[in-house]
Design a protein around this motif. Sequence first.
Motif, mmCIF file in Angstrom:
data_model
loop_
_atom_site.group_PDB
_atom_site.id
_atom_site.type_symbol
_atom_site.label_atom_id
_atom_site.label_comp_id
_atom_site.label_asym_id
_atom_site.label_seq_id
_atom_site.Cartn_x
_atom_site.Cartn_y
_atom_site.Cartn_z
ATOM 1 N N GLY A 177 0.862 -1.184 0.000
ATOM 2 C CA GLY A 177 0.000 0.000 0.000
ATOM 3 C C GLY A 177 0.894 1.227 0.000
ATOM 4 N N VAL A 178 1.448 1.550 1.181
ATOM 5 C CA VAL A 178 2.492 2.571 1.279
ATOM 6 C C VAL A 178 3.678 1.944 2.000
ATOM 7 C CG1 VAL A 178 0.842 4.472 1.286
ATOM 8 C CG2 VAL A 178 1.604 3.522 3.464
ATOM 9 N N VAL A 179 4.880 2.421 1.677
ATOM 10 C CA VAL A 179 6.097 1.888 2.292
ATOM 11 C C VAL A 179 6.831 3.036 2.981
ATOM 12 C CG1 VAL A 179 8.301 0.733 1.900
ATOM 13 C CG2 VAL A 179 6.289 0.041 0.590
ATOM 14 N N LEU A 180 7.163 2.816 4.259
ATOM 15 C CA LEU A 180 7.891 3.801 5.064
ATOM 16 C C LEU A 180 9.234 3.213 5.477
ATOM 17 C CD1 LEU A 180 4.998 4.939 7.443
ATOM 18 C CD2 LEU A 180 5.677 5.968 5.291
ATOM 19 N N PRO A 181 10.228 4.069 5.777
ATOM 20 C CA PRO A 181 11.536 3.551 6.200
ATOM 21 C C PRO A 181 11.495 3.040 7.634
ATOM 22 C CG PRO A 181 11.555 5.944 6.183
ATOM 23 C CD PRO A 181 10.231 5.530 5.613
ATOM 24 N N ASN A 182 12.217 1.973 7.912
ATOM 25 C CA ASN A 182 12.285 1.428 9.264
ATOM 26 C C ASN A 182 12.863 2.417 10.264
ATOM 27 O OD1 ASN A 182 11.239 -1.140 9.876
ATOM 28 N ND2 ASN A 182 12.740 -2.105 8.548
ATOM 29 N N THR A 183 13.677 3.348 9.782
ATOM 30 C CA THR A 183 14.279 4.331 10.689
ATOM 31 C C THR A 183 13.222 5.167 11.395
ATOM 32 O OG1 THR A 183 14.556 5.712 8.710
ATOM 33 C CG2 THR A 183 16.489 4.540 9.487
ATOM 34 N N LEU A 184 12.038 5.269 10.794
ATOM 35 C CA LEU A 184 10.943 6.025 11.401
ATOM 36 C C LEU A 184 10.456 5.360 12.693
ATOM 37 C CD1 LEU A 184 9.106 8.522 10.841
ATOM 38 C CD2 LEU A 184 7.525 6.969 9.719
#
Length: 794
Positions: free
Chosen positions: A190-197
């Motif tokens: 769907g949407v992909v966010l960085p793990n650093t977040l």
Amino acid sequence: MFKNHLKISLRNLWKNKTLSFLNLIGLSIGVSSVLTLLFSVYAYYTADNNIPERDSIVYLKTKLKDGNEYREVPYPLLDKVINTSPEVIAGTHLHGWGNIWLENGEKEFQNRTDYADPEFFKVFGLPLKYGNQETALKEKYSIILTDKISQQIYGDENPVGKTLVAADTLNLKVTGVFEPISPYASFRLGVVLPNTLLKDNPTFISQTNWGNSFSPAYFKLRTNANITALKQRIEKLVQENYTDPSVIAGMEILPYSEIRTDIIPVVDTIIGGSIAASLFVLLIILVNLLNLNTSTMFKRTKDIAVRKVLGSSKKSVVIQFCIENGILVFVSIIISSILFLLINLPRLNDTFGPEFGRISFDIFKDYPVVIGIIAVGLVATLVVGIFPTLRFIKVPVSLGIKGKIDQIKSNFLLRNSFIIVQFTIAILFISIAVILNQQIGFMKNADLGFERNNVLVGNIDLDYKNLDVAKSKFNALIDELEANPYVKGVSTSQAIPSDYYFNYTSYYDAENDKDVRIRRSYADDGYFKTLEVPMVMGRNFEKSIDKSNGQPVIINEAALKAFGWTSIEGKKLKYKTDTGEGYPIVGVVKDFHYQDLQNAVEPLVHIYRDKNALERHRFLSVKVIEGQEKEIENMIASAFSEISSRRDYEQSYLVDKVSAQYQLIGGILKTVNITAILTIFISCLGMFGLISFMAKRKVKEIGIRKVLGAGVTKIVVLLSKDYIILVCVASIIAFPIAWYVMNAWLGTFAYSIAIKWWMFGFAGLIALLITAFTLGLQAVKSAMANPVKSLRTE
């Protein structure tokens, strides 16, 4: 010359319009089915084509000593593997951590959310429509959208650089948009966010230890990497770092190409079955065309003889018949393509959509399918046009010119073999359909150990805008429901039968020195009462006692057996390294099927949680007196319409949710049913044509028999008995094959029916009755013909 052949072909097709029409119907329906089945296989196998070098991508699978296995590993393992393994080029996590709410102006929406490492593109390399793979996940506050979501928010505009507000407080910059991803692909993004977040999230940090397995790990390997050495290195890391490595049986390294089958095991059955069914239908179509062509060729021996007298070559005669068959085949392809696009493809999506996603046909992208179906059409045209023609070209002109078809030697063995093959396949599919219907009926109607009828289930995981206000209104609704005379039970819980999380925890019993991996969920004091799950030991949850008494738990019989206990007195669930008191076990419930009957009942524990924990429960379950459902539905829906939330309240009945577990198998059943009907229909078309041919060959014999006093019944038996015998032979061949296939398939279910003899008898009877009806129509017509006309000299 071609124009002349075309004219004659059209004239002959019209002259034999009945058989031409039968051929066209059988071909159109058959080819459309083959096109549908093969397109689903094609879409499946080409879905991951946009992942470059996917053969070098692997993932890890954890295998436990108790026989369980899962794809998740502890979060720190990935970095350890990358730093110690020369076989690995790059690695990435890809996991969820709650689906985040996004805002764009006044619009608010939520989609599936995955978190990945910046090295994600080094592993998978999914192409971006907008943005740069090198930098897309480098920034902490970045977000990548799928093309579908980008279209919904921004239309055709390039959104890279624009800002979305996440979780009311975070400003995320759009850094990329994926190229369109096939719904059959192994990715469900769907949407992909960085793990650093997530690294600022205390809950996430607390879970990133060696005792929790929640994140899948994917690696890209070097060419000719030593998999055995890599596996040994990973298992060494497990022994050196895991909190409790003694429960691990091993770590399996699997190619990424197997992940879809791993996630949905039945997909192998679907794809293999689709390929087999399409080949069987193609074979039946081909055999049917050969049979019907043979019947028309006997009528056209004079035509062939005249052509030979006038100097036509064998090649010319063959071309003539190939053109006739080619017209039928390619007109049927056009009709079948229309049927595929307007009827079959939408039905395919309705059947398998929830599991595989919706698919569409694009002639420019899916041109291999078009080329393939045209190639099949050409092969069919050549086979059915050449082989029967070559046989009849050899007929002496003296016999052919007189139409002495009764003196032409018939290849009895070949023709009968074709009929047996056709009906063996047809009866095989009917037998499979009968057994499959029985298994699905058994699963839908079996005693599951809980009450599923008249239980209304509402989704209360709605992301409330003001939780305190929502709790107040929800508690008022609970009080109103509990006081309603039409309500027999009310419960809130984290899970319901058919929808349990894959939350597992290993608990340790020091007395037996035994670790047991148990699925975990939360429920209130009304859960087992509402579902009418009987207690076999101890007591149910009680709010007045349990609310202030730690976290009491109730286990099922499978968990009791797994620990080897006979009593729960003084027993508690504890972790191996836990120094605290643990969870006191207050009761044992009878085993109930909280997942489908393909799976055995596993050890299960329910931890007490009060109804007031609205934000931590997903379901509201209400047991209603039969006949009063609508009133209760309206009351609950009205209450939730006054509670402000980001998601809309939805409700359905537990019996429907339980049945929905078998939607995919139901889709297989529909496919088998349609294929069974199709094969028997096409086979009977061929049989109809053959008996027409036999009646014409025996026209004088029938006339003589009638003159000598034979009745209609005797003549019908004369024409039909050989074919009925052939159907019986086909049944004898089909039944053992069907038994072997279905016995192996039913063996994959934890709970299944026993295959009974009557299932095969019923399948054979269906085939026999349909065949007898088809044969009877033409046989009766021939038997009632005027014998004077039959005996008239040519």
